[in-house]
Design a protein around this motif. Sequence first.
Motif, PDB file in Angstrom:
ATOM      1  N   GLY A  49      20.867   0.475  -8.590  1.00 28.15           N
ATOM      2  CA  GLY A  49      22.028   1.178  -8.250  1.00 28.15           C
ATOM      3  C   GLY A  49      21.815   2.468  -7.483  1.00 28.15           C
ATOM      4  O   GLY A  49      22.516   3.156  -7.230  1.00 28.15           O
ATOM      5  N   GLN A  50      20.516   3.020  -7.872  1.00 28.85           N
ATOM      6  CA  GLN A  50      20.396   4.496  -7.093  1.00 28.85           C
ATOM      7  C   GLN A  50      20.282   4.460  -5.736  1.00 28.85           C
ATOM      8  O   GLN A  50      20.994   5.446  -5.101  1.00 28.85           O
ATOM      9  CB  GLN A  50      18.808   4.890  -7.680  1.00 28.85           C
ATOM     10  N   LEU A  51      19.879   3.493  -4.943  1.00 32.84           N
ATOM     11  CA  LEU A  51      19.763   3.417  -3.355  1.00 32.84           C
ATOM     12  C   LEU A  51      21.160   3.537  -3.036  1.00 32.84           C
ATOM     13  O   LEU A  51      21.575   4.089  -2.238  1.00 32.84           O
ATOM     14  CB  LEU A  51      18.880   2.421  -2.965  1.00 32.84           C
ATOM     15  N   MET A  55      23.214   5.984  -0.766  1.00 30.20           N
ATOM     16  CA  MET A  55      23.612   5.961   0.570  1.00 30.20           C
ATOM     17  C   MET A  55      25.138   6.489   0.533  1.00 30.20           C
ATOM     18  O   MET A  55      25.528   6.861   1.576  1.00 30.20           O
ATOM     19  CB  MET A  55      23.553   4.423   0.864  1.00 30.20           C
ATOM     20  N   VAL A  56      25.967   5.943  -0.438  1.00 33.55           N
ATOM     21  CA  VAL A  56      27.382   6.339  -0.556  1.00 33.55           C
ATOM     22  C   VAL A  56      27.386   7.962  -0.358  1.00 33.55           C
ATOM     23  O   VAL A  56      28.550   8.189   0.250  1.00 33.55           O
ATOM     24  CB  VAL A  56      27.731   5.934  -1.581  1.00 33.55           C
ATOM     25  N   GLU A  57      26.477   8.647  -0.959  1.00 28.91           N
ATOM     26  CA  GLU A  57      26.511  10.064  -0.876  1.00 28.91           C
ATOM     27  C   GLU A  57      26.062  10.663   0.404  1.00 28.91           C
ATOM     28  O   GLU A  57      26.543  11.889   0.536  1.00 28.91           O
ATOM     29  CB  GLU A  57      25.612  10.688  -2.182  1.00 28.91           C
ATOM     30  N   GLY A  58      25.452  10.000   1.115  1.00 28.64           N
ATOM     31  CA  GLY A  58      25.221  10.455   2.546  1.00 28.64           C
ATOM     32  C   GLY A  58      23.652  10.905   2.489  1.00 28.64           C
ATOM     33  O   GLY A  58      23.419  11.559   3.394  1.00 28.64           O
ATOM     34  N   ALA A  59      23.112  10.694   1.432  1.00 29.23           N
ATOM     35  CA  ALA A  59      21.596  11.439   1.436  1.00 29.23           C
ATOM     36  C   ALA A  59      20.490  10.527   2.334  1.00 29.23           C
ATOM     37  O   ALA A  59      19.488  11.190   2.453  1.00 29.23           O
ATOM     38  CB  ALA A  59      21.214  10.913  -0.128  1.00 29.23           C
TER      39      ALA A  59
END
Length: 104
Positions: A49-51, A55-59
């Motif tokens: 779940g890290q990726l 991605m949701v965080e906009g990183a």
Amino acid sequence: MAVTSTGVPGLQLVGDDVHLVDLDGDPEEVRSAVRGLRVFAGYAGWSPGQLRTEMVEGAWACVPGRADDVLSEDGGDRLWHRVLRRQAGARAVLSTAAPDPTQN
């Protein structure tokens, strides 16, 4: 080996003129259909779940790629800067960032 949508055994169309090549296959089967090759190798040690979370965080800067990016003579930082220069707004500004953030 099954023939893919490209009609060439060992090639899988990704988009535009970009294909995945079956590296376990016979190179002679794809030789006439391949104009260049770029091999990506590495390791990513993400936890489950890290990726998705990043991605949701906009990183991650997920931007459209172009076929000519894949076989560009540029690689690494040069390719990254070139792709960012094509973007709009803040992402384009990232292309001017110094390699060492402490030098900004």
